[in-house]
Design a protein around this motif. Structure first.
Motif, short mmCIF file in Angstrom:
data_model
loop_
_atom_site.label_atom_id
_atom_site.label_comp_id
_atom_site.label_asym_id
_atom_site.label_seq_id
_atom_site.Cartn_x
_atom_site.Cartn_y
_atom_site.Cartn_z
N ILE A 85 26.28 56.71 47.94
CA ILE A 85 26.57 57.25 46.60
C ILE A 85 25.27 57.71 45.94
O ILE A 85 25.19 58.80 45.38
CB ILE A 85 27.35 56.21 45.77
CG1 ILE A 85 28.70 55.97 46.46
CG2 ILE A 85 27.55 56.69 44.32
CD1 ILE A 85 29.38 54.68 46.11
N PRO A 132 37.47 61.76 44.45
CA PRO A 132 36.98 60.38 44.51
C PRO A 132 37.84 59.51 45.43
O PRO A 132 38.52 58.58 44.99
CB PRO A 132 37.06 59.93 43.04
CG PRO A 132 38.23 60.69 42.50
CD PRO A 132 38.29 62.00 43.24
N ILE A 146 31.17 54.73 42.48
CA ILE A 146 31.66 56.12 42.49
C ILE A 146 31.82 56.64 41.05
O ILE A 146 31.73 57.84 40.80
CB ILE A 146 32.95 56.23 43.33
CG1 ILE A 146 32.55 56.14 44.80
CG2 ILE A 146 33.71 57.53 43.07
CD1 ILE A 146 33.65 56.09 45.78
N TYR A 190 36.68 50.78 52.04
CA TYR A 190 36.15 50.86 50.66
C TYR A 190 36.03 49.48 50.04
O TYR A 190 37.02 48.76 49.92
CB TYR A 190 37.04 51.79 49.80
CG TYR A 190 36.55 53.22 49.84
CD1 TYR A 190 36.66 53.97 51.01
CD2 TYR A 190 35.93 53.80 48.74
CE1 TYR A 190 36.18 55.26 51.07
CE2 TYR A 190 35.44 55.10 48.79
CZ TYR A 190 35.57 55.82 49.96
OH TYR A 190 35.08 57.11 50.02
#
Ligand code: PXL
Length: 291
Positions: free
Chosen positions: A93, A114, A134, A126
């Protein structure tokens, strides 16, 4: 020197490469190419197949990204669009933020899908830290394309599948623009026998693009949808127009995939529709038929 008006557009596509299951780069690259765009992949992970299958091989590309991007920097590449999807690690990220800082020009569109989950659940790779981080990217997005699950995760709301009122969706979208996003489309909202997409433009229009639900939902449709919105937006189409085209295309893909009895987890057979007039670059060339 003035720039040539019809110069071909170029988009950096930052997502995973999954060998089977039709998602991310294997969807984004052909769709952007069909729209006449030069699509440049920056892989975030290499998978044998997407994470919706019971088993998959996953290679995290984080460590390779800096050296890969350094070569693009040496070539002084620039992009008309930076389109971000599935990420492979929390560390990525920050690398994506740096990529935006280094490669975004004044007129570059940042499109953030996203990708985090669906149907109220996060995807297998995730973590909650990734989902939290995010949010930093949302502030950089000119266009944001979350599904309802992702919009809830980003804003800390409780997910529910049904019963969303327009006022609630408007508040959800406003929350996301308050966090810095420019234009939002929240996808896959079930409303009776319809599936809706709610679009919202900061200081602009808001509304529903509604289509009759005629087939079961499938993985990868969010990637098809976001790729078309990204391509059309970079090509200068207005936002509601881009959302409507993406909704029509996904619906046609879903119907055909069901007709062909393609297993649900294998996604949608978007390839069957690539030649259609409204979706290919040669719009108005007389080839293909309307969706
Ligand atoms: O479609 C979103 C997506 C993208 N990439 C990978 C996935 C998924 C959803 O499951 O697993 C690898």
């Amino acid at each position: 020197m003035t720039e040539q008006k019809d110069r071909q557009k170029r988009v950096a596509v930052i997502q995973d490469m999954s060998g089977f299951g039709r998602c991310s780069l294997t969807v984004a690259l052909p769709l952007l190419s069909a729209k006449g765009i030069c699509a440049c992949p920056l892989p975030t992970a290499i998978l044998s197949n997407h994470t919706g299958y019971p088993s998959f091989y996953f290679y995290d590309f984080t460590e390779q990204i800096s050296a890969y991007v350094e070569e693009w920097r040496k070539m002084a590449l620039f992009f008309d669009g930076i389109y971000i999807g599935f990420l492979g690690s929390e560390e990525q990220i920050g690398l994506v933020e740096r990529f935006i800082r280094d490669f975004k020009r004044e007129d570059t569109l940042v499109i953030l899908d996203p990708v985090m989950g669906d149907h109220g659940e996060t995807y297998a790779t995730y973590t909650s830290a990734m989902c939290r981080e995010i949010r930093n990217l949302v502030a950089k997005a000119d266009i944001l394309t979350p599904n309802l699950t992702e919009a809830c995760i980003l804003t800390g709301r409780e997910y529910r599948q049904k019963g969303w009122k327009r006022k609630e969706l408007q508040e959800l979208a406003e929350d996301l623009t308050d966090r810095g996003a420019g234009k939002i489309v929240i996808t896959g909202i079930e409303q009776g026998s319809f599936v809706s997409n709610f679009y919202y433009e900061r200081d602009g229009e808001a509304g529903f693009i509604r289509r009759k639900k005629t087939a079961k939902s499938r993985p990868g449709t969010g990637d098809v949808f976001a790729s078309l919105v990204a391509a059309d937006s970079v090509n200068g189409m207005d936002f509601p127009g881009a959302v409507a085209e993406a909704a029509d295309f996904v619906r046609a893909c879903l119907i055909e995939s069901e007709r062909q009895r393609i297993p649900l987890e294998d996604g949608v057979c978007f390839e069957r529709f690539m030649y259609l007039k409204r979706t290919c670059a040669a719009r108005g060339s007389g080839r293909g038929r309307e969706l």
